[in-house]
Motif scaffolding. Structure first.
Motif, PDB file in Angstrom:
ATOM      1  N   GLU A   1      -1.631  26.761 -50.368  1.00  0.00           N
ATOM      2  CA  GLU A   1      -0.262  26.248 -50.242  1.00  0.00           C
ATOM      3  C   GLU A   1      -0.267  24.800 -49.784  1.00  0.00           C
ATOM      4  OE1 GLU A   1       1.560  29.119 -47.693  1.00  0.00           O
ATOM      5  OE2 GLU A   1       2.163  30.436 -49.371  1.00  0.00           O
TER       6      GLU A   1
ATOM      7  N   ASN B   1       3.900  29.635 -58.627  1.00  0.00           N
ATOM      8  CA  ASN B   1       4.427  30.944 -58.216  1.00  0.00           C
ATOM      9  C   ASN B   1       3.725  32.111 -58.910  1.00  0.00           C
ATOM     10  OD1 ASN B   1       5.493  30.485 -60.734  1.00  0.00           O
ATOM     11  ND2 ASN B   1       7.564  31.169 -60.231  1.00  0.00           N
ATOM     12  N   GLU B   2       2.822  31.795 -59.861  1.00  0.00           N
ATOM     13  CA  GLU B   2       2.077  32.844 -60.556  1.00  0.00           C
ATOM     14  C   GLU B   2       0.681  33.060 -59.959  1.00  0.00           C
ATOM     15  OE1 GLU B   2       2.072  31.440 -64.564  1.00  0.00           O
ATOM     16  OE2 GLU B   2       4.094  32.171 -65.003  1.00  0.00           O
TER      17      GLU B   2
ATOM     18  N   TYR C   1       1.656  28.075 -63.354  1.00  0.00           N
ATOM     19  CA  TYR C   1       2.704  27.736 -62.399  1.00  0.00           C
ATOM     20  C   TYR C   1       2.331  28.275 -61.009  1.00  0.00           C
ATOM     21  CZ  TYR C   1       5.316  26.540 -66.561  1.00  0.00           C
ATOM     22  OH  TYR C   1       5.703  25.970 -67.741  1.00  0.00           O
TER      23      TYR C   1
ATOM     24  N   ARG D   1      -4.604  31.734 -48.302  1.00  0.00           N
ATOM     25  CA  ARG D   1      -3.275  31.379 -48.810  1.00  0.00           C
ATOM     26  C   ARG D   1      -2.772  30.054 -48.240  1.00  0.00           C
ATOM     27  NH1 ARG D   1       1.210  35.419 -50.530  1.00  0.00           N
ATOM     28  NH2 ARG D   1       2.833  33.983 -51.192  1.00  0.00           N
TER      29      ARG D   1
ATOM     30  N   SER E   1       1.575  21.510 -59.894  1.00  0.00           N
ATOM     31  CA  SER E   1       2.383  21.208 -58.720  1.00  0.00           C
ATOM     32  C   SER E   1       2.369  19.711 -58.427  1.00  0.00           C
ATOM     33  CB  SER E   1       1.863  21.990 -57.503  1.00  0.00           C
ATOM     34  OG  SER E   1       2.636  21.721 -56.352  1.00  0.00           O
TER      35      SER E   1
END
Length: 249
Positions: free
Chosen positions: A89, A73-74, A71, A85, A123
């Motif tokens: 994202e 968020n992990e 996931y 990052r 995602s």
């Protein structure tokens, strides 16, 4: 009472199970009369829409056959391994899929390439895209079997139309002439239309050495590398790092 039974039967016949459950909930709610007809009807529709969307996501995730359920968020952005990052994202937004951009990811074993690739794939499923995950050896085996049993055309069409194709463990072993030609055919069909994410221990600059036929290798790399997003991970194995952390704890 008759009206209630009729509505329940109608919802059942229309195959709207979540709307039916919401209607039954409303019947048992003593305060439901405070809502207007439009508000109550909107709740029925919302319940069905949310359920159907959830079911579609579950189906896409199931059909992707990810090696790990990763996931977004992990994702570990704290362990030093040269992750940008903002770049990750952006990939999680799935914008690269809408323009058919490829992603080439390399790094040493244990650095987290598979997890990162699967998180991007997960995602993408949530964003409504079709995704397939394969190790390169699995993909080659599947293509070989489909050639023998006469299903290659259907498989080829399915792979061609998959919006994000993830190929993991690229370059674990040398790619034979036959396998490289199969891979070239697949990438040629997808080139410019859909995105391919490659995860490898070998940097793209060294991929020529993995492919038996250099001319086929040139063609494969040409279709992958131009206008692609490059991610190079560096650092110690995440498995080793986490094992050390557990020992300390």
């Amino acid at each position: 009472m008759t009206s209630t039974i009729t509505i329940k039967d109608s919802l059942s016949q229309l195959r709207l199970p979540r709307a039916l459950r919401e209607f039954e909930r409303q019947i048992g709610d003593p305060n439901i009369g405070e809502l207007s007809f439009e508000e109550r009807f909107s709740l029925l529709l919302d319940a069905e829409i949310v359920t159907r969307r959830s079911n579609r996501i579950e189906r896409r995730v199931r059909e992707a056959r990810f090696k790990v359920k990763a996931y977004p968020n992990e994702i570990d952005f704290n362990t030093p391994r040269s992750i940008v990052r903002g770049q990750i994202e952006n990939l999680l937004s799935s914008n690269f899929i809408t323009v058919g951009t490829n992603v080439l990811m390399d790094g040493p074993t244990g650095i987290g390439k598979t997890f990162l690739a699967c998180a991007i794939g997960m995602s993408s499923c949530y964003k409504g895209h079709s995704v397939k995950y394969f190790k390169l050896s699995q993909l080659q085996e599947l293509i070989g079997i489909s050639r023998l049993d006469g299903t290659y055309r259907q498989l080829s069409l399915k792979l061609k139309n998959t919006e994000l194709l993830i190929i993991d463990d690229f370059g674990i072993s040398p790619i034979s002439l036959g396998a490289s030609r199969e891979l070239l055919d697949l990438l040629d069909e997808r080139n410019g239309y859909h995105s391919t994410l490659i995860a490898s221990q070998i940097p793209p600059a060294s991929w020529h050495s993995l492919i038996e036929d250099q001319s086929v290798g040139d063609a494969i790399i040409d279709r992958l590398i131009h206008d692609s997003i490059l991610i190079s991970l560096e650092g110690e194995s995440m498995r080793k790092t986490r094992a050390n952390q557990r020992k300390k704890e």
